[in-house]
Scaffold this motif. Structure first.
Motif, PDB file in Angstrom:
ATOM      1  N   ALA A 140      -4.974 -10.278  -9.366  1.00  0.00           N
ATOM      2  CA  ALA A 140      -6.192 -10.708 -10.061  1.00  0.00           C
ATOM      3  C   ALA A 140      -6.747  -9.565 -10.914  1.00  0.00           C
ATOM      4  O   ALA A 140      -7.146  -9.783 -12.064  1.00  0.00           O
ATOM      5  N   TYR A 141      -6.742  -8.352 -10.370  1.00  0.00           N
ATOM      6  CA  TYR A 141      -7.216  -7.214 -11.151  1.00  0.00           C
ATOM      7  C   TYR A 141      -6.293  -6.966 -12.346  1.00  0.00           C
ATOM      8  O   TYR A 141      -6.760  -6.752 -13.470  1.00  0.00           O
ATOM      9  N   LYS A 142      -4.978  -6.997 -12.111  1.00  0.00           N
ATOM     10  CA  LYS A 142      -4.024  -6.776 -13.206  1.00  0.00           C
ATOM     11  C   LYS A 142      -4.184  -7.823 -14.305  1.00  0.00           C
ATOM     12  O   LYS A 142      -4.087  -7.508 -15.488  1.00  0.00           O
ATOM     13  N   ALA A 143      -4.447  -9.068 -13.931  1.00  0.00           N
ATOM     14  CA  ALA A 143      -4.640 -10.131 -14.933  1.00  0.00           C
ATOM     15  C   ALA A 143      -5.888  -9.855 -15.768  1.00  0.00           C
ATOM     16  O   ALA A 143      -5.872 -10.024 -16.994  1.00  0.00           O
ATOM     17  N   ALA A 144      -6.962  -9.420 -15.121  1.00  0.00           N
ATOM     18  CA  ALA A 144      -8.194  -9.092 -15.851  1.00  0.00           C
ATOM     19  C   ALA A 144      -7.957  -7.903 -16.782  1.00  0.00           C
ATOM     20  O   ALA A 144      -8.432  -7.889 -17.926  1.00  0.00           O
ATOM     21  N   ASP A 191      -6.648   1.911  -0.865  1.00  0.00           N
ATOM     22  CA  ASP A 191      -7.155   0.536  -0.813  1.00  0.00           C
ATOM     23  C   ASP A 191      -6.316  -0.359  -1.722  1.00  0.00           C
ATOM     24  O   ASP A 191      -5.971  -1.483  -1.371  1.00  0.00           O
ATOM     25  N   TRP A 192      -5.971   0.152  -2.902  1.00  0.00           N
ATOM     26  CA  TRP A 192      -5.104  -0.587  -3.830  1.00  0.00           C
ATOM     27  C   TRP A 192      -3.767  -0.920  -3.173  1.00  0.00           C
ATOM     28  O   TRP A 192      -3.312  -2.045  -3.206  1.00  0.00           O
ATOM     29  N   ARG A 193      -3.160   0.090  -2.592  1.00  0.00           N
ATOM     30  CA  ARG A 193      -1.836  -0.094  -1.985  1.00  0.00           C
ATOM     31  C   ARG A 193      -1.878  -1.038  -0.789  1.00  0.00           C
ATOM     32  O   ARG A 193      -0.934  -1.781  -0.559  1.00  0.00           O
ATOM     33  N   ALA A 194      -2.975  -1.007  -0.037  1.00  0.00           N
ATOM     34  CA  ALA A 194      -3.098  -1.844   1.159  1.00  0.00           C
ATOM     35  C   ALA A 194      -3.615  -3.250   0.847  1.00  0.00           C
ATOM     36  O   ALA A 194      -3.516  -4.145   1.684  1.00  0.00           O
ATOM     37  N   ALA A 195      -4.128  -3.448  -0.364  1.00  0.00           N
ATOM     38  CA  ALA A 195      -4.746  -4.726  -0.722  1.00  0.00           C
ATOM     39  C   ALA A 195      -3.723  -5.851  -0.759  1.00  0.00           C
ATOM     40  O   ALA A 195      -2.542  -5.637  -1.048  1.00  0.00           O
ATOM     41  N   ASP A 196      -4.202  -7.037  -0.494  1.00  0.00           N
ATOM     42  CA  ASP A 196      -3.387  -8.238  -0.616  1.00  0.00           C
ATOM     43  C   ASP A 196      -2.872  -8.335  -2.053  1.00  0.00           C
ATOM     44  O   ASP A 196      -3.603  -8.022  -3.008  1.00  0.00           O
ATOM     45  N   GLN A 197      -1.634  -8.770  -2.211  1.00  0.00           N
ATOM     46  CA  GLN A 197      -1.028  -8.854  -3.545  1.00  0.00           C
ATOM     47  C   GLN A 197      -1.847  -9.721  -4.492  1.00  0.00           C
ATOM     48  O   GLN A 197      -1.960  -9.424  -5.678  1.00  0.00           O
ATOM     49  N   SER A 198      -2.455 -10.794  -3.985  1.00  0.00           N
ATOM     50  CA  SER A 198      -3.242 -11.669  -4.858  1.00  0.00           C
ATOM     51  C   SER A 198      -4.462 -10.937  -5.402  1.00  0.00           C
ATOM     52  O   SER A 198      -4.865 -11.164  -6.542  1.00  0.00           O
TER      53      SER A 198
END
Length: 179
Positions: free
Chosen positions: A99-103, A88-95
């Protein structure tokens, strides 16, 4: 357990190599890509790292505690992983991933208002904590203000002297990441 401490701000070409490596890890590229993404980073990283095992980090934390360079605090919790799994992570939209990486980065770089020095939770795990230049400067100021006999006792240990050198070096390189 080991601690691979690394400058937060790297010079080129190491910064680009780390960025390619992290993108490779995030994307789940096949291992055949390791030569172009991982090997350049592995070849460059040593000059910007300081490695400790669990016993060495314990010595450094204890010395810091003795001179007031660090303090106890509870970290803010990490964000809840909003993905169903790695696919799911790999297929997820980059945005969504950004957003998760920023948090996550916000938690990893957290400071503790009203405290001086480095929060010990950043030195107890290899969760990619970011120790800021301000935290390091405050810790070093506390060290310089500590009694001369205590500093002399600590400086009889080569590991402690290496640790102080690392801290002084990282102040001008954006602090350091604990991995």
């Amino acid at each position: 357990m080991s601690y691979e401490l690394e400058w937060a701000d790297l010079p080129e070409p190491a910064a680009a190599a780390r960025e390619r490596f992290e993108a490779w890890v995030d994307s789940g590229m096949p291992s055949e890509q390791a030569q172009t993404c991982a090997e350049p980073w592995f070849a460059l990283q040593e000059a910007f790292q300081f490695d400790l095992n669990i016993a060495g980090m314990s010595v450094c934390r204890e010395g810091m505690r003795r001179v007031g360079m660090s303090f106890e605090a509870e970290p803010q919790p990490f964000p809840v992983w909003p993905f169903e799994g790695i696919e799911d992570w790999r297929a997820a939209d980059q945005s969504r991933r950004d957003a998760y990486k920023a948090a996550e980065r916000a938690v990893l770089s957290q400071s503790v208002p009203g405290q001086i020095g480095i929060p010990e939770f950043k030195l107890r795990s290899n969760d990619s904590w970011l120790v800021s230049p301000k935290e390091i400067e405050q810790a070093l100021d506390r060290y310089e203000a500590s009694p001369a006999d205590l500093r002399a006792e600590l400086e009889a240990d080569d590991l402690w002297c290496d640790w102080l050198g690392w801290l002084r070096e990282t102040v001008t390189h954006g602090g350091f990441r604990v991995g």
